[in-house]
Design a protein around this motif. Structure first.
Motif, PDB file in Angstrom:
ATOM      1  N   TYR A   1       0.826  -1.216   0.000  1.00 35.56           N
ATOM      2  CA  TYR A   1       0.000   0.000   0.000  1.00 35.56           C
ATOM      3  C   TYR A   1       0.860   1.265   0.000  1.00 35.56           C
ATOM      4  CZ  TYR A   1      -3.068   3.636   1.895  1.00 35.56           C
ATOM      5  OH  TYR A   1      -3.757   4.800   2.116  1.00 35.56           O
ATOM      6  N   ASN A   2       1.956   1.228   0.741  1.00 37.37           N
ATOM      7  CA  ASN A   2       2.808   2.415   0.862  1.00 37.37           C
ATOM      8  C   ASN A   2       3.489   2.795  -0.445  1.00 37.37           C
ATOM      9  OD1 ASN A   2       2.308   2.805   3.652  1.00 37.37           O
ATOM     10  ND2 ASN A   2       3.740   1.153   4.137  1.00 37.37           N
ATOM     11  N   ARG A   3       3.478   1.893  -1.428  1.00 44.32           N
ATOM     12  CA  ARG A   3       4.093   2.212  -2.721  1.00 44.32           C
ATOM     13  C   ARG A   3       3.071   2.631  -3.771  1.00 44.32           C
ATOM     14  NH1 ARG A   3       6.157  -2.923  -2.368  1.00 44.32           N
ATOM     15  NH2 ARG A   3       5.532  -3.380  -4.524  1.00 44.32           N
ATOM     16  N   LEU A   4       1.790   2.584  -3.406  1.00 41.06           N
ATOM     17  CA  LEU A   4       0.755   2.935  -4.360  1.00 41.06           C
ATOM     18  C   LEU A   4       0.604   4.449  -4.475  1.00 41.06           C
ATOM     19  CD1 LEU A   4      -2.068   0.389  -3.379  1.00 41.06           C
ATOM     20  CD2 LEU A   4      -0.476   0.221  -5.301  1.00 41.06           C
ATOM     21  N   SER A   5       0.344   4.915  -5.673  1.00 37.05           N
ATOM     22  CA  SER A   5       0.050   6.328  -5.880  1.00 37.05           C
ATOM     23  C   SER A   5      -1.425   6.579  -5.595  1.00 37.05           C
ATOM     24  CB  SER A   5       0.390   6.737  -7.319  1.00 37.05           C
ATOM     25  OG  SER A   5      -0.303   5.911  -8.246  1.00 37.05           O
ATOM     26  N   ASP A   6      -1.761   7.831  -5.298  1.00 33.61           N
ATOM     27  CA  ASP A   6      -3.141   8.171  -4.998  1.00 33.61           C
ATOM     28  C   ASP A   6      -4.047   7.843  -6.175  1.00 33.61           C
ATOM     29  OD1 ASP A   6      -2.430   9.064  -2.516  1.00 33.61           O
ATOM     30  OD2 ASP A   6      -2.174  11.150  -3.147  1.00 33.61           O
ATOM     31  N   GLY A   7      -5.223   7.313  -5.873  1.00 33.72           N
ATOM     32  CA  GLY A   7      -6.158   6.959  -6.925  1.00 33.72           C
ATOM     33  C   GLY A   7      -7.092   5.865  -6.485  1.00 33.72           C
ATOM     34  N   PRO A   8      -7.922   5.371  -7.389  1.00 36.89           N
ATOM     35  CA  PRO A   8      -8.906   4.332  -7.044  1.00 36.89           C
ATOM     36  C   PRO A   8      -8.284   3.073  -6.464  1.00 36.89           C
ATOM     37  CG  PRO A   8      -9.368   5.273  -9.206  1.00 36.89           C
ATOM     38  CD  PRO A   8      -8.041   5.814  -8.787  1.00 36.89           C
TER      39      PRO A   8
END
Length: 476
Positions: A164-171
């Motif tokens: 999760y900590n590597r995900l960019s903002d978005g859906p």
């Protein structure tokens, strides 16, 4: 310096060890049958009163484990798929491998695919090697729903949180929040053992980031709230008081339960360090730990934790998994609890070792045991490994049931019994099964027709009574 021949040989050995543990589980899976203990009771209740009413009966009358209750009341028996039980153990074993791989891939994502696969294979091998009850880990549906399933989900949850900590903002990030919330809800609602360890783990992570990193993590804070609300749903169940009341003479003693939990944990760790090859595996793992914690490693931040503090938290979490047995039931943990305790012990062990290796390296002290003495380390590993396999009750039991033909005989006779139970009759008299392979078998129906197991199974098949008649064995 790498030696290609040694690397290839090590890969072959790891594959062999994985198959040694995995194949008998898959093979024996197709000899599996529903157990007289609980499986038919859950199914009979769901069919007579409906799925949701069955949940209410158990929630009010025995346990608040709302998610595992949902699983067992939706078992293949409920759908009339008797042979569905032949696939459950194989699916559970494969799901555990997948969860371990997900966690390993996040923690060691800088390593090659083959190295991550090998690490996963060895951890799974260690888990099977140390099983105290194979049947409760992979073959008895009631135990799997309460222990094995939430363990798999907990390991997978940790992988999702790291990712999760590597995900960019978005859906995708918002969907991950929903997914992790569901996982926490399901884990807490499956059983007290995983409930305790998950809540404490979430609190530890949230507290560490707040106190040591000066960072408030909204996701972790939200998951703590979800876990506490889910725990409230479980513990408020009227059935919990009834269940604890069955052992009220010894249950509910807080401080004695804590003391007994740590004493039991100490004995268990000593046993595991001796009976499994986790210590020599640790020596072989040190180069991987050094690469993960070196300057510039993308995963280095995952291991930048005070080593002493982590060790205390690690031991505390393991003791917390034992605590519900002493506090809730007043007895030492069941074998099924010890099964999953070792899973977290093994994964946590290598995580703690990685943190300590990084701590030592940052102080200029080199850990090059394998580089300095490769031959003694490999020899020690080989001897320890062979000894561990020979003395493993779980491995010996799996192969004994498989190769002796006991599992096949049990399968054949249980299938014949199922066919007999499908016939119309008020009272059915059953022959005892000639062999009860311990890898597959938990409980059978009893000579007493009023026994709970008999009543559940006779009700499921539509008979008035069911009796286990030992005099019928002479007719074989």
């Amino acid at each position: 310096m790498k030696h290609p021949l040694i690397d290839r040989l090590a890969t072959v050995i790891v594959i062999f060890l994985f198959l040694l543990a995995y194949l008998p589980l898959v093979w024996l899976s197709f000899h599996n049958h529903p157990s007289a203990a609980d499986d038919y009771c859950f199914a009979d209740t769901a069919l007579k009163y409906g799925f949701w009413q069955a949940q209410k009966f158990y929630y009010d009358g025995w346990t608040g484990r709302y998610f595992s209750n949902m699983l067992v009341h939706g078992s293949p028996l409920v759908w009339g798929w008797y042979d569905g039980y032949r696939f459950i153990p194989a699916l559970m074993a494969t799901a555990l491998v997948g969860a371990i791989y997900a966690a390993v891939s996040e923690l060691l994502r800088t390593e090659s695919l083959i190295n991550r696969v090998k690490a996963t294979a060895l951890i799974f091998f260690l888990v099977v090697l140390s099983l105290q009850s194979t049947v409760e880990a992979f073959f008895w549906t009631a135990a799997m729903a309460t222990y094995t399933v939430p363990t798999i989900l907990t390991i997978y949850l940790m992988a999702v949180l790291i990712r999760y900590n590597r995900l960019s903002d978005g859906p995708k990030k918002w969907l991950t929040i929903v997914w992790t919330s569901f996982l926490v809800f399901a884990i807490v609602g499956s059983g007290e053992t995983n409930l305790v360890v998950l809540i404490l783990l979430l609190l530890a992570i949230t507290g560490y980031r707040l106190v040591f990193r000066r960072k408030f993590d909204p996701l972790m804070a939200w998951l703590v709230v979800v876990s506490l609300v889910s725990a409230w749903l479980l513990f408020r169940a009227p059935g919990n008081a009834i269940r604890m009341g069955s052992n009220e003479a010894k249950a509910g003693e807080l401080f004695p339960s804590i003391a007994r939990s740590f004493i039991w944990l100490g004995r268990s760790i000593a046993f595991w360090l001796l009976k499994t090859p986790i210590l020599p595996f640790t020596l072989l793992y040190i180069p991987f730990a050094r690469r993960a914690t070196r300057q510039g490693s993308p995963v280095r931040d995952l291991f930048m934790i005070p080593a002493g503090l982590l060790t205390v938290v690690y031991l505390g979490l393991l003791a917390a998994m034992i605590f519900p047995s002493y506090y809730g039931l007043g007895i030492a943990p069941y074998a099924r609890t010890m099964n999953i305790l070792f899973v977290f012990f093994a994964i946590g062990w290598f995580y703690v070792v990685t943190v300590w290796v990084g701590w030592i390296d940052r102080r200029g002290r080199s850990l090059t045991v394998l580089q300095k003495w490769p031959a003694p380390v490999w020899l020690l590993t080989g001897i320890w490994l062979i000894g561990s396999i020979i003395t493993s009750n779980a491995v010996n039991q799996l192969y004994a049931d498989w190769l002796s033909g006991r599992a096949a005989t049990y399968d054949r006779e249980m299938t014949e019994r199922h066919q007999q139970l499908l016939t119309s009759a008020d009272t059915v008299r059953l022959r005892p099964i000639s062999v009860y392979p311990p890898s597959l078998f938990v409980e059978d129906v009893k000579p007493d027709r009023t026994h709970w197991w008999n009543r559940c199974q006779s009700g499921y098949y539509g008979h008035k009574a069911l009796v286990l008649d030992s005099t019928l064995t002479a007719n074989r």
